[in-house]
Design a protein around this motif. Structure first.
Motif, PDB file in Angstrom:
ATOM      1  N   PRO A  43       0.778  -1.275  -0.117  1.00 13.12           N
ATOM      2  CA  PRO A  43      -0.049  -0.002   0.051  1.00 13.12           C
ATOM      3  C   PRO A  43       0.873   1.184  -0.074  1.00 13.12           C
ATOM      4  O   PRO A  43       1.971   1.351   0.503  1.00 13.12           O
ATOM      5  CB  PRO A  43      -0.911  -0.180   1.436  1.00 13.12           C
ATOM      6  N   LEU A  44       0.399   2.369  -0.565  1.00 13.41           N
ATOM      7  CA  LEU A  44       0.862   3.671  -0.595  1.00 13.41           C
ATOM      8  C   LEU A  44       0.391   4.707   0.393  1.00 13.41           C
ATOM      9  O   LEU A  44      -0.759   4.672   0.239  1.00 13.41           O
ATOM     10  CB  LEU A  44       0.998   4.202  -1.922  1.00 13.41           C
ATOM     11  N   ILE A  45       1.326   5.037   1.208  1.00 11.41           N
ATOM     12  CA  ILE A  45       0.606   6.102   2.342  1.00 11.41           C
ATOM     13  C   ILE A  45       1.158   7.401   1.729  1.00 11.41           C
ATOM     14  O   ILE A  45       2.382   7.846   1.570  1.00 11.41           O
ATOM     15  CB  ILE A  45       1.200   5.764   3.517  1.00 11.41           C
ATOM     16  N   VAL A  46       0.164   8.293   1.810  1.00 13.56           N
ATOM     17  CA  VAL A  46       0.460   9.501   1.251  1.00 13.56           C
ATOM     18  C   VAL A  46       0.381  10.782   2.358  1.00 13.56           C
ATOM     19  O   VAL A  46      -0.880  10.513   3.027  1.00 13.56           O
ATOM     20  CB  VAL A  46      -0.272  10.169   0.097  1.00 13.56           C
ATOM     21  N   HIS A  47       1.337  11.564   2.435  1.00  8.72           N
ATOM     22  CA  HIS A  47       1.119  12.671   3.558  1.00  8.72           C
ATOM     23  C   HIS A  47       1.598  13.802   2.873  1.00  8.72           C
ATOM     24  O   HIS A  47       2.516  13.882   2.190  1.00  8.72           O
ATOM     25  CB  HIS A  47       2.253  12.154   4.728  1.00  8.72           C
ATOM     26  N   ALA A  48       0.836  15.002   3.087  1.00  9.04           N
ATOM     27  CA  ALA A  48       1.087  16.125   2.183  1.00  9.04           C
ATOM     28  C   ALA A  48       1.257  17.339   3.362  1.00  9.04           C
ATOM     29  O   ALA A  48       0.282  18.156   3.414  1.00  9.04           O
ATOM     30  CB  ALA A  48       0.011  16.308   1.099  1.00  9.04           C
ATOM     31  N   PRO A  49       2.347  17.444   3.765  1.00 10.00           N
ATOM     32  CA  PRO A  49       2.493  18.506   4.900  1.00 10.00           C
ATOM     33  C   PRO A  49       2.662  19.841   4.162  1.00 10.00           C
ATOM     34  O   PRO A  49       3.681  20.184   3.473  1.00 10.00           O
ATOM     35  CB  PRO A  49       3.593  18.314   5.715  1.00 10.00           C
ATOM     36  N   SER A  50       2.106  20.846   4.841  1.00 12.33           N
ATOM     37  CA  SER A  50       2.271  22.348   4.320  1.00 12.33           C
ATOM     38  C   SER A  50       3.322  22.791   5.184  1.00 12.33           C
ATOM     39  O   SER A  50       3.944  23.717   5.073  1.00 12.33           O
ATOM     40  CB  SER A  50       0.883  23.147   4.411  1.00 12.33           C
ATOM     41  N   HIS A  51       3.339  22.263   6.406  1.00 13.14           N
ATOM     42  CA  HIS A  51       4.511  22.464   7.283  1.00 13.14           C
ATOM     43  C   HIS A  51       4.813  21.337   8.054  1.00 13.14           C
ATOM     44  O   HIS A  51       4.043  20.888   8.805  1.00 13.14           O
ATOM     45  CB  HIS A  51       4.130  23.832   8.323  1.00 13.14           C
ATOM     46  N   ARG A  52       6.209  20.788   7.925  1.00 12.61           N
ATOM     47  CA  ARG A  52       6.208  19.459   8.608  1.00 12.61           C
ATOM     48  C   ARG A  52       6.448  19.451  10.123  1.00 12.61           C
ATOM     49  O   ARG A  52       5.598  18.552  10.569  1.00 12.61           O
ATOM     50  CB  ARG A  52       7.602  19.204   8.105  1.00 12.61           C
ATOM     51  N   GLY A  53       6.642  20.483  10.845  1.00 16.35           N
ATOM     52  CA  GLY A  53       6.700  20.674  12.162  1.00 16.35           C
ATOM     53  C   GLY A  53       5.359  20.427  12.709  1.00 16.35           C
ATOM     54  O   GLY A  53       4.932  19.718  13.606  1.00 16.35           O
ATOM     55  N   ARG A  54       4.361  21.288  12.121  1.00 13.29           N
ATOM     56  CA  ARG A  54       2.993  21.520  12.447  1.00 13.29           C
ATOM     57  C   ARG A  54       2.180  20.298  12.173  1.00 13.29           C
ATOM     58  O   ARG A  54       1.354  19.939  12.909  1.00 13.29           O
ATOM     59  CB  ARG A  54       2.262  22.690  11.804  1.00 13.29           C
ATOM     60  N   LYS A  55       2.767  19.582  11.074  1.00 19.30           N
ATOM     61  CA  LYS A  55       1.574  18.343  10.552  1.00 19.30           C
ATOM     62  C   LYS A  55       2.342  17.012  11.425  1.00 19.30           C
ATOM     63  O   LYS A  55       1.554  16.046  11.289  1.00 19.30           O
ATOM     64  CB  LYS A  55       1.783  18.292   9.200  1.00 19.30           C
ATOM     65  N   GLY A  56       3.466  17.155  11.952  1.00 15.58           N
ATOM     66  CA  GLY A  56       3.997  16.083  12.861  1.00 15.58           C
ATOM     67  C   GLY A  56       4.604  14.830  11.645  1.00 15.58           C
ATOM     68  O   GLY A  56       4.624  13.787  12.026  1.00 15.58           O
ATOM     69  N   THR A  57       5.277  15.421  10.635  1.00 21.08           N
ATOM     70  CA  THR A  57       5.945  14.720   9.689  1.00 21.08           C
ATOM     71  C   THR A  57       7.013  13.783  10.132  1.00 21.08           C
ATOM     72  O   THR A  57       6.969  12.642   9.773  1.00 21.08           O
ATOM     73  CB  THR A  57       6.327  15.516   8.566  1.00 21.08           C
ATOM     74  N   GLU A  58       7.628  14.003  11.223  1.00 25.16           N
ATOM     75  CA  GLU A  58       8.575  13.241  11.563  1.00 25.16           C
ATOM     76  C   GLU A  58       8.255  11.984  12.247  1.00 25.16           C
ATOM     77  O   GLU A  58       8.846  10.845  11.890  1.00 25.16           O
ATOM     78  CB  GLU A  58       9.596  13.844  12.666  1.00 25.16           C
ATOM     79  N   HIS A  59       6.893  11.920  12.813  1.00 26.71           N
ATOM     80  CA  HIS A  59       6.317  10.806  13.306  1.00 26.71           C
ATOM     81  C   HIS A  59       5.587   9.791  12.380  1.00 26.71           C
ATOM     82  O   HIS A  59       5.600   8.678  12.320  1.00 26.71           O
ATOM     83  CB  HIS A  59       5.354  11.401  14.729  1.00 26.71           C
ATOM     84  N   VAL A  60       5.222  10.403  11.026  1.00 29.46           N
ATOM     85  CA  VAL A  60       4.542   9.898  10.022  1.00 29.46           C
ATOM     86  C   VAL A  60       5.822   9.173   9.538  1.00 29.46           C
ATOM     87  O   VAL A  60       5.378   7.878   9.131  1.00 29.46           O
ATOM     88  CB  VAL A  60       3.949  10.779   8.964  1.00 29.46           C
ATOM     89  N   ILE A  61       6.910   9.777   9.247  1.00 31.18           N
ATOM     90  CA  ILE A  61       8.061   8.951   8.671  1.00 31.18           C
ATOM     91  C   ILE A  61       8.576   7.801   9.331  1.00 31.18           C
ATOM     92  O   ILE A  61       8.794   6.548   8.895  1.00 31.18           O
ATOM     93  CB  ILE A  61       9.170  10.086   8.332  1.00 31.18           C
ATOM     94  N   ALA A  62       8.633   7.994  10.997  1.00 31.31           N
ATOM     95  CA  ALA A  62       9.173   7.046  11.766  1.00 31.31           C
ATOM     96  C   ALA A  62       8.171   5.817  11.665  1.00 31.31           C
ATOM     97  O   ALA A  62       8.536   4.622  11.562  1.00 31.31           O
ATOM     98  CB  ALA A  62       9.119   7.329  13.132  1.00 31.31           C
ATOM     99  N   ALA A  63       6.774   5.950  11.696  1.00 32.05           N
ATOM    100  CA  ALA A  63       5.691   5.049  11.582  1.00 32.05           C
ATOM    101  C   ALA A  63       5.701   4.182  10.386  1.00 32.05           C
ATOM    102  O   ALA A  63       5.783   2.897  10.593  1.00 32.05           O
ATOM    103  CB  ALA A  63       4.218   5.562  12.078  1.00 32.05           C
ATOM    104  N   CYS A  64       5.847   4.767   9.308  1.00 31.37           N
ATOM    105  CA  CYS A  64       5.821   4.110   8.164  1.00 31.37           C
ATOM    106  C   CYS A  64       7.117   3.176   7.858  1.00 31.37           C
ATOM    107  O   CYS A  64       7.020   2.345   7.071  1.00 31.37           O
ATOM    108  CB  CYS A  64       5.647   5.090   6.946  1.00 31.37           C
ATOM    109  N   ALA A  65       7.950   3.740   8.337  1.00 29.91           N
ATOM    110  CA  ALA A  65       9.291   2.969   8.616  1.00 29.91           C
ATOM    111  C   ALA A  65       9.275   1.273   8.874  1.00 29.91           C
ATOM    112  O   ALA A  65      10.097   0.636   8.757  1.00 29.91           O
ATOM    113  CB  ALA A  65      10.496   3.808   8.953  1.00 29.91           C
TER     114      ALA A  65
END
Length: 318
Positions: free
Chosen positions: A171-193
């Motif tokens: 499956p392809l997980i898509v995340h589109a952060p306008s601002h990585r810090g506010r969207k929690g992007t680091e946690h998305v990357i860590a979980a998907c890994a």
């Protein structure tokens, strides 16, 4: 609002096109024979749509900015019945904007879109009460402006068909952060890994290009901090995608009560994100079930024609 002659209601949205929400409203109002327009300080890269741009970037000299803004107001006053301000901004300084409109017999709306009010104090938002009415896009936002009318962002569902089912093995997980810090992007990357899935970050693209990436997704992750979902999640749900994001329970309850439907979003925090995603990654049937419920939810809550009905009712009460 006092009765007018046979001419249509004239509405000016200004001064930004945040997330394309003002432009969508203008287009919908025009279909209802409202004389609507969008005037912006400058065209945004991701959403450049507008009828008139004053071409005054944020870093332009103050005096030059003010001269163009006041000239625009002078031009718009005789051809506008309702000034619909968005994102907590006005065309000229707020201390003068609302008294001038009242003196000219014009009505005004202050329409907040989320990040413009989140975390601010009542004193910082007091200027909005000078407008004839205030609008927010969710029940979560009423934490900051409790007296505001709730009109969820609307999208044109006639232009969005649910995406066909994916047959990919991972499956392809898509995340589109306008601002990585506010969207929690680091946690998305860590979980998907830690999952048997692929992750794509969609950043910096024009909306039309980004939308095609959303269409390809099997699962969408919106944000992990704000407590409610945004336009990215709404569009993903319209495409029939399961969406994962962090939601405040009270806002979910009030939304379900107001609209008579369940919010189908998978609620997750940074601590629970991996497990929530793992369930979706492992079950195509669950993805399809939530995706179908998501499309039905958007049809009930975010259909542009429904939200335009609500907006016209607000104008009629001014």
């Amino acid at each position: 609002m006092p009765a007018r002659a046979e001419r249509p209601l004239r509405v000016t949205f200004c001064p930004v096109n945040t997330a394309g929400v003002p432009w969508a409203s203008v287009q919908a109002l025009r279909r209802r024979e409202v004389d609507a327009r969008l005037v912006v300080f400058e065209r945004y890269k991701l959403h450049p749509e507008a009828d008139w741009s004053l071409e005054i970037p944020r870093d332009s000299p103050l005096l030059g900015r003010q001269a163009r803004q006041w000239a625009a107001l002078a031009r718009l006053l005789p051809r506008t019945d309702v000034f619909h301000f968005v994102f907590g901004l006005t065309l000229v300084p707020q201390s003068l904007q609302f008294p001038l409109l009242r003196a000219a017999g014009k009505k005004s709306v202050m329409h907040y879109l989320g990040s413009d009010i989140r975390g601010k104090t009542p004193d910082q938002l007091a200027y909005g009460r000078k407008a004839d009415t205030q609008i927010v896009g969710s029940y979560d936002a009423t934490r900051w402006v409790p007296e505001a009318e709730v009109i969820p962002p609307g999208i044109d569902l006639a232009r969005i068909e649910p995406a066909p089912r994916s047959e990919r093995a991972r499956p392809l997980i898509v995340h589109a952060p306008s601002h990585r810090g506010r969207k929690g992007t680091e946690h998305v990357i860590a979980a998907c890994a830690e999952l048997d899935a692929d992750l794509e970050l969609v950043e910096g693209l024009h909306h039309a290009d980004a939308f095609e990436r959303y269409r390809a997704a099997d699962i969408v992750v919106d944000q992990l901090n704000a407590g409610w979902y945004g336009l990215f999640a709404i569009e993903a749900m319209a495409l029939g995608k399961p969406v994962v994001t962090f939601l405040h329970d009270e806002a979910v309850r009030r939304t379900e009560e107001a609209f008579g439907t369940r919010v189908p979003i998978v609620n997750a925090t940074k601590e629970t994100l991996r497990d929530r995603l793992r369930t979706l990654v492992s079950s195509a049937d669950e993805r399809r079930r939530i995706g179908a419920a998501s499309r039905a939810y958007v049809e009930q809550v975010h259909d542009l024609e429904r939200t335009t009905d609500h907006l016209l009712a607000v104008y009629a009460r001014l």
